[in-house]
Enzyme design. Structure first.
Site, short mmCIF file in Angstrom:
data_model
loop_
_atom_site.label_atom_id
_atom_site.label_comp_id
_atom_site.label_asym_id
_atom_site.label_seq_id
_atom_site.Cartn_x
_atom_site.Cartn_y
_atom_site.Cartn_z
CD GLU A 115 3.89 12.89 -6.79
OE1 GLU A 115 3.90 13.80 -5.96
OE2 GLU A 115 3.26 12.96 -7.86
CG ASP A 128 -16.42 -30.57 -10.18
OD1 ASP A 128 -17.59 -30.76 -10.56
OD2 ASP A 128 -15.61 -31.49 -9.96
CG ASP A 167 -10.38 -30.02 -5.66
OD1 ASP A 167 -10.68 -30.49 -6.78
OD2 ASP A 167 -10.98 -30.33 -4.61
CG ASN A 189 2.63 17.04 -6.84
OD1 ASN A 189 1.47 16.80 -7.16
ND2 ASN A 189 3.62 16.19 -7.02
CG ASP A 235 0.83 13.35 -3.90
OD1 ASP A 235 -0.30 13.15 -4.37
OD2 ASP A 235 1.87 13.41 -4.58
#
Length: 851
Positions: free
Chosen positions: A292, A334, A592, A685, A689
Site C-alpha cells: 500500500e 547529433d 535541440d 502490516n 511498512d
C-alpha cells in the site's frame, strides 16, 4: 462602402479582417504595447494559461490518500467489525487507516513541494515587441494586443493574427490533423472559413516550421481555440516502460489477492466459522499482501531523484520518465555541441578550384548578417571572420532556410544594383547554379570535381558550405523560384573540434550498457570523421538517401548494427527512433533544433538543452543545463538508482508478504482457531511498512546501476514464488514448533507467530535489498535505524501495557529464543537461496532478453 465592423465583431472573427482593422479593434499598434499597458491588460485578462496552476493542496492530497482502494477496503473492514461487535479489530483497522494515510501524505506532500520548486525553473518564453523593442517574456504574461516575433522552432503562445510573414509555414496537426505544414500569410479570409482555411490566423498549441513573422495576440488562455477544447485534446500520455511494468505488477497482485481472499473465505465458511470473522480475516490477508505504500515510495523516489538531478545540471520536465532514463540502452544524438565543442570556427574561404579567395566569405557575410531565421553557429563564425558589413548594403528580402532546400537566400541592394546571395549545403546550392565565377558552365564533370573536393575536406572533419549569387531585378517580394541561374562562387570550410573529454564520456556510457548512435544532417564524411575522433567504432554507416531505399523490415534489421547516420532529415530521424524501439530497445534522443522535434516525440527518453528552440524543449522529458555527455551519464545513474530502490520495495514486501499470507491462509484451514486476528494482521502490516519508507533514500550497490534494467514480470513472479515459499516453510516450521513442541495456547500461538512473521519480514528486507551477502552491503542509516527500532518494538510488544487488548500474551523465554533461532536460520536459508537465484535465474533472463 460597407459599414466599419465594431470591435466585438472583429474579436469574434479576426481572420475576416485586415491587420490594421485587428490592431484598431485591440487598441494596439505594430510597435506593440508599452509596459504600463501590458500590466494593465494582464490584470484585466489574467495570465495566459489554459487553467489556473493548481497549487499543491494539503487537503486534496490527504483526501487522495483516503480514497485509495486499500484504504477504502480497510474502512469497509472497520465497518464490518463494528457491525459484528469486534471493537478491537475495528479500532485497529481505523488506526491503520489513520497511520497509513498520514505516512503517505507526509511523504508525498514533501515530494510534491520539491517538484513544484523544480518545475518553476522550466518556463516557456516568447519574443514580444514592447514599445518597438523586441524582448523576451514569460509566455504566461502575454495579453491581447501584444505583438510577438516568430521564427522557425517557435511555439505559438496564443491565438494571433499575422501582421507580416515571410515563407511562413506552421504545423497545426494538433488542431486540424494535417500532417504537413501549411503556409500562413496576412490578409482577410471569408468569415465562414473553417479553421484550416483561416490563412492569417495562428493558434495556441501549433508551432512554426519555417520562416519568420510578426503577429498580434487576439486571445489568451481559456479564450483561445485550443483552450476551449483543451480537455478533449488532452490525450493520455504514452505509457512508459516503467508504467507498463507497474501496471503488469498490479495485475499480478490483483490476481493473487483475488484467489487468496476467495479461497480463504470459502474454506472458513466451509468450516462453519462466523461470516463476519471470516470476511475480516480474508480482507486483512488482502491488505497484508498489497504494497500500500508503493505510491508514496514512488513519489518520494521520483522527487528525490529530480532534486538530485537538478543539482547535477538536469532539469526534469516529466517525472515518469526518470525510470526510463535508467532503462535506456541506446542514446541517439547529433554531434554538434554534444560530441564537439559546439564553437564553430571558420577554417577557410575557397574558390571553386580550392584556392584561397575572399569572395565566398564576403558574400556569405551579407547572407549571415541579414538573415533573421534561427541563430546558428555557422553564421556567427562567418560574421566573426568577416567583420562588420558595409552600411551601404540594404536588405530587400529573405528566402528563409528549410529542411527540404537546405539553403537560405537574402536579396541586398548596393546602390542601384541588387543581387541574391545564397549559402547552404553544397549539393542543394549547386542544384540552382549554372556556371562558375570564371564563366565556365557547370557541367556534370565539374559537379563531380566539386563534390570530390568537399569529400576530401569532409574526411578531415571540415564542414563545407557552398556560396552562390546572381544579379536580380529590384522588387518588393522574392520567392524560392528566384533561386535559379546562380553563379557558384566557392566554398566555406568550418571546424568544430571534438570535446577534450568526450572519449571518456562515450566509453563510460558504453560501460553502463548505453550504446551511442550519431544521427546528423551533416555529410557522411564529416560525421564518420567525428565519430572516429571520439572513439566510436563506425559500423555500416547509412545516409538519408540510402535509408529511404530500405523498407521497414530491412531498416529494423539494419538499425541495430549501424551506429552512424548522416544526411538525414527530421522524418528520417523519427523513423530511426521508431525502428530501434521496434527492436525492443529503450531509446533516448538528444536534440535541440526544430528538426529534432519528431524524434524527441518518438523517443522513450527525450533530452534537450537550455538553449534549444521552444518546440524541442516542449517535446523533451529532460532539459540539460549544459550540453555534455557527462551530465547525461549522471542522469542515467540517477534514473537507475530510482528504479533499483523502487524494485527493492516491491521485492522486499512481496517476497515476505506472499509467504506470510499464504501460510496463514493454509493454516486457517486446519487450525481450530484463526492463526492471527484481523487486527493483528493489520498491525503487523503497518509495522513492517515503516522501514519501507526509508527505502527511497537507501544506498544502492554499484552493480545494480552498471547496466540498464527494466521491469521483468517473469523475474519478479519467480522471485515472489521462490522467496515466498521459503518464508512459508519457516512459517510452517514455526507452526509445528508452537503446536507440537511448546504446546502453545491460542494466545501464545498468535503472539509467537506475530513476533516471528514481523521479525522475518524485517530481516528479509536487509537480505533481498542487495544481491551481495547482506553483510557486504551497507544499508542506508535511516533504513537501518528504523528496522532496529521496529524489531525492538516487536520483541517487547507482548509485555507492553495494553497488549492483551490486541490479543497478545507474554511468551516463555525458551519460546522467544526459539523464534530468534528460527529467524537466524531463515536469514541463512534466504542468503543461500539468493545466491542460487541470481547465479542461475538472473543470467538466464538476461540471455533471453538479449536474444
Amino acid at each position: 462602402m460597407p459599414p466599419r465592423a465594431d470591435s466585438g465583431e472583429i474579436r469574434a472573427a479576426p481572420w475576416a479582417y485586415s491587420p490594421d482593422e485587428v490592431l484598431r479593434a485591440l487598441g494596439t499598434r505594430a510597435e506593440g504595447l508599452s509596459e504600463d499597458e501590458s500590466r494593465a491588460r494582464l490584470t484585466e485578462y489574467g495570465p495566459n494559461v489554459l487553467a489556473a496552476e493548481r497549487r499543491l493542496s494539503a487537503a486534496r492530497l490527504l483526501l487522495a490518500q483516503v480514497q485509495s482502494p486499500l484504504i477504502l477496503l480497510l474502512v469497509f473492514a472497520a465497518v464490518v467489525s463494528m457491525v459484528a461487535g469486534e471493537w478491537t479489530d475495528a479500532s485497529m483497522a481505523l488506526a491503520v487507516v489513520f497511520a497509513s494515510s498520514l505516512l503517505g501524505f507526509f511523504r508525498e506532500y514533501s515530494a510534491g513541494k520539491a517538484i513544484e520548486e523544480l518545475k518553476s525553473r522550466v518556463v516557456s518564453r516568447a519574443k514580444v515587441v514592447r514599445a518597438g523593442e523586441v524582448t523576451s517574456v514569460e509566455a504566461a504574461r502575454l495579453v491581447p494586443g501584444d505583438v510577438i516575433a516568430l521564427q522557425a522552432g517557435s511555439l505559438i503562445p496564443a491565438d494571433c493574427v499575422l501582421l507580416e510573414a515571410k515563407d511562413f509555414f506552421v504545423n497545426q496537426a494538433v488542431l486540424t490533423g494535417e500532417s504537413l505544414p501549411v503556409e500562413r500569410q496576412p490578409g482577410a479570409s471569408e468569415r465562414s472559413a473553417p479553421l484550416a482555411l483561416r490563412t492569417s490566423c495562428l493558434y495556441l498549441g501549433t508551432n512554426v516550421r519555417t520562416g519568420t513573422a510578426r503577429a498580434v495576440v487576439v486571445s489568451t488562455g481559456k479564450q483561445t481555440v485550443y483552450g476551449s477544447i483543451a480537455d478533449k485534446l488532452t490525450l493520455r500520455p504514452p505509457e512508459t516502460e516503467f508504467d507498463r511494468g507497474l501496471r503488469q505488477f498490479g495485475q499480478l497482485l490483483m490476481i493473487a489477492m483475488l484467489i487468496m481472499v476467495l479461497g480463504v473465505l470459502v474454506l472458513n465458511l466451509w468450516q462453519h466459522r462466523p461470516l463476519f470473522q471470516s470476511l475480516l480475516f480474508a480482507i486483512a490477508l488482502a491488505v497484508g499482501l498489497a504494497p500500500e505504500l508503493l505510491p508514496a515510495i514512488l513519489a518520494v523516489n521520483l522527487a528525490r531523484s529530480a532534486k538530485s538531478m537538478a543539482t547535477q545540471g538536469v532539469l526534469v520536465r516529466r517525472l515518469n520518465a526518470i525510470e526510463n532514463f535508467g532503462s535506456m540502452d541506446v542514446l541517439c544524438t547529433d554531434k554538434t555541441g554534444t560530441l564537439t565543442e559546439g564553437v564553430v570556427r571558420l577554417e577557410g574561404s575557397y574558390d571553386p578550384n580550392g584556392e584561397a579567395a575572399d569572395a565566398p566569405l564576403r558574400e556569405a557575410a551579407l547572407n549571415a548578417h541579414f538573415e533573421t531565421g534561427l541563430a546558428n553557429p555557422l553564421d556567427d563564425a562567418i560574421s566573426l571572420a568577416a567583420g562588420p558589413v558595409d552600411p551601404r548594403f540594404v536588405k530587400l528580402d529573405e528566402i528563409p532556410y528549410d529542411f527540404a532546400r537546405k539553403r537560405l537566400s537574402v536579396v541586398v541592394r548596393d546602390g542601384e544594383r541588387c543581387r541574391l546571395v545564397t549559402k547552404g549545403s553544397l549539393r542543394t546550392v549547386l542544384d540552382v547554379c549554372t556556371r562558375l565565377a570564371d564563366g565556365r558552365p557547370l557541367d556534370d564533370a565539374l559537379r563531380a570535381e566539386l563534390a570530390s573536393r568537399v569529400d576530401h575536406w569532409g574526411n578531415q572533419g571540415f564542414r563545407v558550405l557552398g556560396v552562390a549569387t546572381r544579379e536580380i531585378d529590384a522588387r518588393e517580394v522574392y520567392a524560392r523560384e528566384d533561386e535559379r541561374g546562380l553563379t557558384f562562387l566557392g566554398f566555406l570550410t568550418f571546424f568544430d573540434p571534438p570535446k577534450a573529454d568526450v572519449q571518456e564520456a562515450v566509453a563510460e556510457l558504453a560501460r553502463l550498457g548505453v550504446g551511442l548512435k550519431i544521427i546528423s544532417g551533416d555529410s557522411r564524411a564529416v560525421t564518420v570523421h567525428v565519430a572516429r575522433a571520439v572513439g566510436i567504432e563506425v559500423k555500416r554507416p547509412l545516409t538519408g538517401q540510402e535509408l529511404d531505399e530500405l523498407g521497414d523490415e530491412a531498416l529494423w534489421a539494419r538499425v541495430v548494427t549501424t551506429n552512424v547516420f548522416s544526411e538525414v532529415d527530421p522524418n528520417q530521424k523519427e523513423r530511426i527512433i521508431l525502428a530501434l524501439k521496434k527492436r525492443g530497445h529503450v531509446v533516448g534522443y538528444m536534440g535541440d533544433g526544430i528538426n529534432d522535434a519528431p524524434a524527441l516525440h518518438a523517443a522513450d527518453v527525450s533530452v534537450s538543452v537550455e538553449g534549444a528552440v521552444d518546440v524541442a524543449k516542449e517535446a523533451s522529458d529532460f532539459v540539460l543545463l549544459k550540453q555534455d555527455l557527462h551530465v547525461l551519464r549522471r542522469g542515467v545513474l540517477e534514473g537507475r538508482t530510482t528504479f533499483a530502490n523502487t524494485l527493492k520495495y516491491v521485492l522486499t514486501t512481496e517476497s515476505a508478504n506472499l509467504g506470510n499470507m499464504f501460510s496463514m491462509a493454509i493454516c486457517s484451514a486446519f487450525l481450530p482457531f484463526l492463526p492471527l486476528l484481523a487486527g493483528q494482521i493489520l498491525l503487523n502490516n503497518l509495522l513492517s511498512d515503516l522501514p519501507a519508507v526509508a527505502i527511497a533514500s537507501d544506498s544502492v550497490d554499484k552493480e545494480l546501476i552498471e547496466r540498464p534494467r527494466r521491469w521483468d514480470m517473469r523475474f519478479i513472479r519467480r522471485f515472489m514464488i521462490e522467496f515466498g515459499l521459503l518464508s512459508s516453510v519457516f512459517d510452517l516450521a514455526t507452526f509445528g514448533a508452537l503446536l507440537w513442541v511448546f504446546k502453545a495456547s491460542e494466545g501464545e500461538f498468535r503472539t509467537a507467530w506475530f513476533v516471528e512473521s514481523l521479525l522475518t519480514e524485517l530481516v528479509i528486507a536487509l537480505v533481498v535489498r542487495t544481491r551481495r551477502p547482506f553483510y557486504k552491503s551497507r544499508p542506508g542509516k535511516t533504513l537501518l535505524w528504523i528496522t532496529g527500532a521496529v524489531a525492538a518494538i516487536d520483541l517487547a510488544l507482548p509485555w507492553l501495557p495494553g497488549a492483551s487488548l490486541l490479543g497478545f500474551t507474554p511468551l516463555p523465554l525458551p519460546l522467544l529464543f526459539s523464534i530468534l533461532g528460527i529467524t537466524a536460520a531463515y536469514v541463512v536459508a534466504a542468503e543461500l537461496l539468493k545466491s542460487r537465484f541470481y547465479r542461475e535465474v538472473a543470467p538466464r533472463r538476461l540471455r533471453a532478453r538479449q536474444a
